[in-house]
Motif scaffolding. Structure first.
Motif, PDB file in Angstrom:
ATOM      1  N   VAL A  42      25.171  -1.628 -66.530  1.00 27.60           N
ATOM      2  CA  VAL A  42      24.937  -1.967 -67.941  1.00 27.60           C
ATOM      3  C   VAL A  42      23.647  -1.345 -68.463  1.00 27.60           C
ATOM      4  CG1 VAL A  42      24.567  -3.867 -69.558  1.00 27.60           C
ATOM      5  CG2 VAL A  42      26.274  -4.080 -67.770  1.00 27.60           C
ATOM      6  N   PHE A  43      22.538  -1.570 -67.758  1.00 26.04           N
ATOM      7  CA  PHE A  43      21.241  -1.105 -68.245  1.00 26.04           C
ATOM      8  C   PHE A  43      21.124   0.413 -68.209  1.00 26.04           C
ATOM      9  CE2 PHE A  43      20.479  -5.438 -66.666  1.00 26.04           C
ATOM     10  CZ  PHE A  43      20.091  -6.014 -67.860  1.00 26.04           C
ATOM     11  N   LEU A  56      22.950   1.830 -71.226  1.00 27.92           N
ATOM     12  CA  LEU A  56      22.160   1.664 -72.443  1.00 27.92           C
ATOM     13  C   LEU A  56      20.993   2.648 -72.480  1.00 27.92           C
ATOM     14  CD1 LEU A  56      22.021  -2.222 -72.711  1.00 27.92           C
ATOM     15  CD2 LEU A  56      23.302  -0.664 -74.160  1.00 27.92           C
ATOM     16  N   ALA A  57      20.348   2.853 -71.328  1.00 26.75           N
ATOM     17  CA  ALA A  57      19.222   3.789 -71.268  1.00 26.75           C
ATOM     18  C   ALA A  57      19.689   5.214 -71.528  1.00 26.75           C
ATOM     19  CB  ALA A  57      18.536   3.691 -69.913  1.00 26.75           C
ATOM     20  N   THR A  62      22.663   0.264 -79.392  1.00 29.74           N
ATOM     21  CA  THR A  62      21.845  -0.129 -78.250  1.00 29.74           C
ATOM     22  C   THR A  62      21.011  -1.362 -78.593  1.00 29.74           C
ATOM     23  OG1 THR A  62      21.760   2.160 -77.499  1.00 29.74           O
ATOM     24  CG2 THR A  62      20.114   0.665 -76.609  1.00 29.74           C
ATOM     25  N   ILE A  89      21.290  -5.033 -76.772  1.00 28.11           N
ATOM     26  CA  ILE A  89      20.163  -5.708 -76.126  1.00 28.11           C
ATOM     27  C   ILE A  89      19.985  -7.120 -76.683  1.00 28.11           C
ATOM     28  CG2 ILE A  89      17.641  -5.682 -75.922  1.00 28.11           C
ATOM     29  CD1 ILE A  89      17.890  -2.620 -75.636  1.00 28.11           C
ATOM     30  N   TRP A 133      20.469 -10.736 -74.776  1.00 27.78           N
ATOM     31  CA  TRP A 133      19.444 -11.771 -74.823  1.00 27.78           C
ATOM     32  C   TRP A 133      20.045 -13.081 -75.337  1.00 27.78           C
ATOM     33  CZ3 TRP A 133      14.237 -11.401 -77.956  1.00 27.78           C
ATOM     34  CH2 TRP A 133      13.335 -12.349 -77.475  1.00 27.78           C
TER      35      TRP A 133
END
Length: 82
Positions: A22-23, A26-27, A41, A45, A49
């Protein structure tokens, strides 16, 4: 094949980071960003959260905010250095 025609090869650490499900995705979208990708993006995020707040309650709200303290401190130091 000239140097202009060759594709750019990313460093190993960056390829490994982008491979995180996932991260990393997104990066990679943030690095290779078009204008609309940055909005997606940011929305993703904040959605993650929000899901952590729904799942864990108040610790899901506080812990990501506390994790941002060293990041913001580093940004302030880099800004002050010029």
């Amino acid at each position: 094949m000239s140097a202009i025609d060759m594709p750019l090869r990313l460093p190993v650490w960056q390829r490994l980071f982008f491979a995180i499900p996932v991260f990393g995705w997104l990066a990679r979208d943030a690095v290779n960003a078009k204008a609309e990708d940055l909005y997606y993006t940011t929305a993703a995020i904040f959605s993650m959260w929000g899901c952590s707040i729904m799942l864990f309650g108040l610790p899901g709200l506080y812990i990501p905010a506390l994790m941002m303290v060293p990041v913001m401190f580093l940004i302030l130091v880099l800004i002050s250095r010029g």
